[in-house]
Design an enzyme around this catalytic site. Structure first.
Site, PDB file in Angstrom:
ATOM      1  CD  GLU A 174    -156.686  16.336 -59.506  1.00 56.64           C
ATOM      2  OE1 GLU A 174    -156.404  17.253 -58.728  1.00 56.64           O
ATOM      3  OE2 GLU A 174    -156.262  16.263 -60.656  1.00 56.64           O
ATOM      4  CB  CYS A 191    -157.409  10.376 -65.468  1.00 58.93           C
ATOM      5  SG  CYS A 191    -155.922  10.825 -64.580  1.00 58.93           S
ATOM      6  CB  CYS A 220    -148.285  12.304 -54.230  1.00 60.72           C
ATOM      7  SG  CYS A 220    -147.133  10.987 -54.706  1.00 60.72           S
ATOM      8  CB  CYS A 240    -142.165  14.000 -59.026  1.00 61.87           C
ATOM      9  SG  CYS A 240    -142.224  12.236 -58.686  1.00 61.87           S
ATOM     10  CB  CYS A 296    -145.754  16.165 -59.937  1.00 60.57           C
ATOM     11  SG  CYS A 296    -147.369  15.538 -59.459  1.00 60.57           S
ATOM     12  CB  CYS A 314    -150.786  14.815 -62.775  1.00 62.29           C
ATOM     13  SG  CYS A 314    -150.234  14.071 -61.248  1.00 62.29           S
TER      14      CYS A 314
HETATM   15  N1  SAH Z   1    -147.880   8.703 -59.131  1.00 65.75           N
HETATM   16  C1  SAH Z   1    -148.055   8.028 -60.354  1.00 65.75           C
HETATM   17  C2  SAH Z   1    -149.385   8.297 -61.030  1.00 65.75           C
HETATM   18  C3  SAH Z   1    -149.909   9.714 -60.960  1.00 65.75           C
HETATM   19  S1  SAH Z   1    -148.992  10.896 -61.900  1.00 65.75           S
HETATM   20  C4  SAH Z   1    -146.901   8.332 -61.312  1.00 65.75           C
HETATM   21  O1  SAH Z   1    -146.109   9.223 -61.004  1.00 65.75           O
HETATM   22  O2  SAH Z   1    -146.795   7.653 -62.314  1.00 65.75           O
HETATM   23  C5  SAH Z   1    -149.501  10.483 -63.552  1.00 65.75           C
HETATM   24  C6  SAH Z   1    -148.537  10.928 -64.615  1.00 65.75           C
HETATM   25  O3  SAH Z   1    -148.536  12.370 -64.741  1.00 65.75           O
HETATM   26  C7  SAH Z   1    -147.086  10.535 -64.332  1.00 65.75           C
HETATM   27  O4  SAH Z   1    -146.508   9.971 -65.490  1.00 65.75           O
HETATM   28  C8  SAH Z   1    -146.453  11.858 -63.993  1.00 65.75           C
HETATM   29  O5  SAH Z   1    -145.059  11.830 -64.233  1.00 65.75           O
HETATM   30  C9  SAH Z   1    -147.194  12.804 -64.905  1.00 65.75           C
HETATM   31  N2  SAH Z   1    -147.119  14.220 -64.522  1.00 65.75           N
HETATM   32  C10 SAH Z   1    -147.224  14.749 -63.294  1.00 65.75           C
HETATM   33  N3  SAH Z   1    -147.112  16.092 -63.341  1.00 65.75           N
HETATM   34  C11 SAH Z   1    -146.942  16.422 -64.639  1.00 65.75           C
HETATM   35  C12 SAH Z   1    -146.765  17.655 -65.333  1.00 65.75           C
HETATM   36  N4  SAH Z   1    -146.751  18.804 -64.666  1.00 65.75           N
HETATM   37  N5  SAH Z   1    -146.590  17.612 -66.664  1.00 65.75           N
HETATM   38  C13 SAH Z   1    -146.603  16.430 -67.324  1.00 65.75           C
HETATM   39  N6  SAH Z   1    -146.780  15.239 -66.736  1.00 65.75           N
HETATM   40  C14 SAH Z   1    -146.935  15.227 -65.406  1.00 65.75           C
HETATM   41 FE1  SF4 Z   2    -146.600  11.579 -56.876  1.00 61.34          FE
HETATM   42 FE2  SF4 Z   2    -146.772  13.372 -58.830  1.00 61.34          FE
HETATM   43 FE3  SF4 Z   2    -144.530  11.978 -58.539  1.00 61.34          FE
HETATM   44 FE4  SF4 Z   2    -146.768  10.743 -59.424  1.00 61.34          FE
HETATM   45  S1  SF4 Z   2    -145.626  12.374 -60.448  1.00 61.34           S
HETATM   46  S2  SF4 Z   2    -145.344  10.016 -57.828  1.00 61.34           S
HETATM   47  S3  SF4 Z   2    -148.325  11.876 -58.254  1.00 61.34           S
HETATM   48  S4  SF4 Z   2    -145.349  13.450 -57.045  1.00 61.34           S
END
Ligand code: SAH
Ligand code: SF4
Length: 362
Positions: free
Chosen positions: A85, A98, A105, A109, A112, A332
């Site tokens: 995506e 983006c 992944c 987290c 996410c 994301c």
């Molecule tokens: N893996 C990398 C890049 C992809 S995620 C990282 O974690 O930085 C890109 C950004 O989206 C990150 O800052 C992540 O913390 C944020 N993100 C992911 N899920 C989210 C959500 N549900 N609400 C707000 N930010 C989110």
């Molecule tokens: Fe992976 Fe989502 Fe954590 Fe970024 S925020 S490292 S995409 S699990």
């Protein structure tokens, strides 16, 4: 597959053609990308027809717009049905892509959607760069309103952890910077905090921007939200981010997804301001975009305001940001979740559950 080959090897795909064809083709792929080889006007019709099936390493299965047309999401599928995506976001003086660096992944987290799916596979450099090329090609035909009709900025904030796919991401960066001529300063790599990866990126010749997804100021809290913190604790991460700033002279960004009751307290804001000062970082606060699998939510407007004023009072450099495309699940990892609907199987830890579509959304 044209984007899957390094640009330097294009001539091997052009057997029987004059040697200058490789340069002509390189321009069509990387400098002025086109959706269809029929637009490659200086190539013969026979060659254009031969190349067409090999142009894109994926097909587009969904495009959707939000924010009055200023956000456009793209969902691609590779021949083996891997979902990729990208989201294009238009602003008055820039158009930002983006993009995704992995399918899924492995970092898990809690908040996410991509993490909840688990890891599928690494994306190849060509699959990463083709997202930029495709977005550029579609923008020339259908620009976003009041924004440049080309990609001016790239952020690695779609699916995946770019520094857990270092070698391929590096090659994608090389093609973006050296061949597409996107300035390194217009590219941001966002990481959950893979410390050795940050060090390697600091050693590269390019002044790309670094964003650190911090989300917590104590190891205990951070490890519970961002499990990789167990391996790369805060002390090491802060030192490495500071080193990046010193090596590149580029201000690092701290990303902070504000989650109600988890990291929205005044004490967290006070400690965050101290860390930002040590890292010389700017802070982006983004209220959580909730996912269906967890009960986590964004704080109330009043709590968000209080968090921001505490940061400001502490002298931190902080901005409150809205998630673009939230209404179309373009944030994301949420695009694929939406597209696959309730038949999408999500993974959390070892358990597998079925996704529940969000009420009132989509
Ligand atoms: N893996 C990398 C890049 C992809 S995620 C990282 O974690 O930085 C890109 C950004 O989206 C990150 O800052 C992540 O913390 C944020 N993100 C992911 N899920 C989210 C959500 N549900 N609400 C707000 N930010 C989110
Ligand atoms: Fe992976 Fe989502 Fe954590 Fe970024 S925020 S490292 S995409 S699990």
């Amino acid at each position: 597959m044209l984007y899957l080959s390094p640009p330097e090897d294009l001539s091997s795909l052009l057997v029987g053609e004059p040697s200058y064809r490789a340069k002509q083709l390189e321009r069509w792929l990387y400098r002025t990308p086109v959706l269809d080889t029929s637009e490659m006007t200086n190539l013969s019709t026979a060659l254009r027809e031969r190349l067409q099936p090999n142009l894109w390493p994926f097909r587009v299965v969904l495009t959707e717009t939000a924010d009055d047309g200023a956000t456009r999401k793209l969902l691609f599928k590779t021949p083996r049905e891997t979902s990729i995506e990208s989201v294009i976001m238009g602003y008055p003086r820039r158009t930002t892509l983006c993009l995704s660096s992995q399918a899924g992944c492995a970092m898990g987290c809690t908040f996410c959607a991509t993490g909840q799916f688990g890891f599928e596979r690494q994306l190849e450099p060509g699959e990463i760069i083709a997202q930029v090329a495709y977005a550029s090609a579609i923008l020339r035909k259908e620009p976003l309103p009041d924004s440049p009709s080309r990609i001016t900025n790239v952020v690695f904030m779609g699916m995946g952890e770019p520094l857990a796919n270092y070698r391929r991401v590096r090659e994608a960066l090389r093609r973006m910077i050296d061949i597409m001529k996107i300035p390194a300063r217009a590219i941001t790599v966002s990481t959950v905090g893979i410390v050795p990866g940050i060090r390697k990126l600091a050693d590269e010749p390019w002044p790309v921007n670094l964003a650190i997804s911090l989300h917590a100021t104590t190891d205990e809290l951070r490890s519970s939200i961002v499990p990789i913190n167990e391996r790369y604790p805060l002390h090491d991460l802060i030192a490495e981010a500071r080193n990046y700033f010193e090596r590149k002279g580029r201000r690092v960004t701290i990303e902070w997804a504000l989650i109600s009751g988890e990291n929205d307290q005044e004490e967290e804001a006070v400690r965050l301001a101290v860390i930002a000062q040590r890292m010389r970082a700017h802070i982006n606060v983004i209220p959580l975009n909730p996912t269906p699998l967890t009960a986590q939510s964004a704080p109330s407007a009043a709590t968000i305001q209080k968090f921001m004023s505490t940061l400001q009072r502490q002298g931190a450099n902080a901005t409150l940001r809205n998630i673009r495309g939230a209404s179309i699940n373009a944030a994301c990892g949420q695009l694929r979740l939406h597209a696959e609907g309730d038949s999408g199987r999500l993974r959390t830890g070892t358990a597998t559950v079925t996704a529940i579509p969000r009420k009132g959304k989509a």
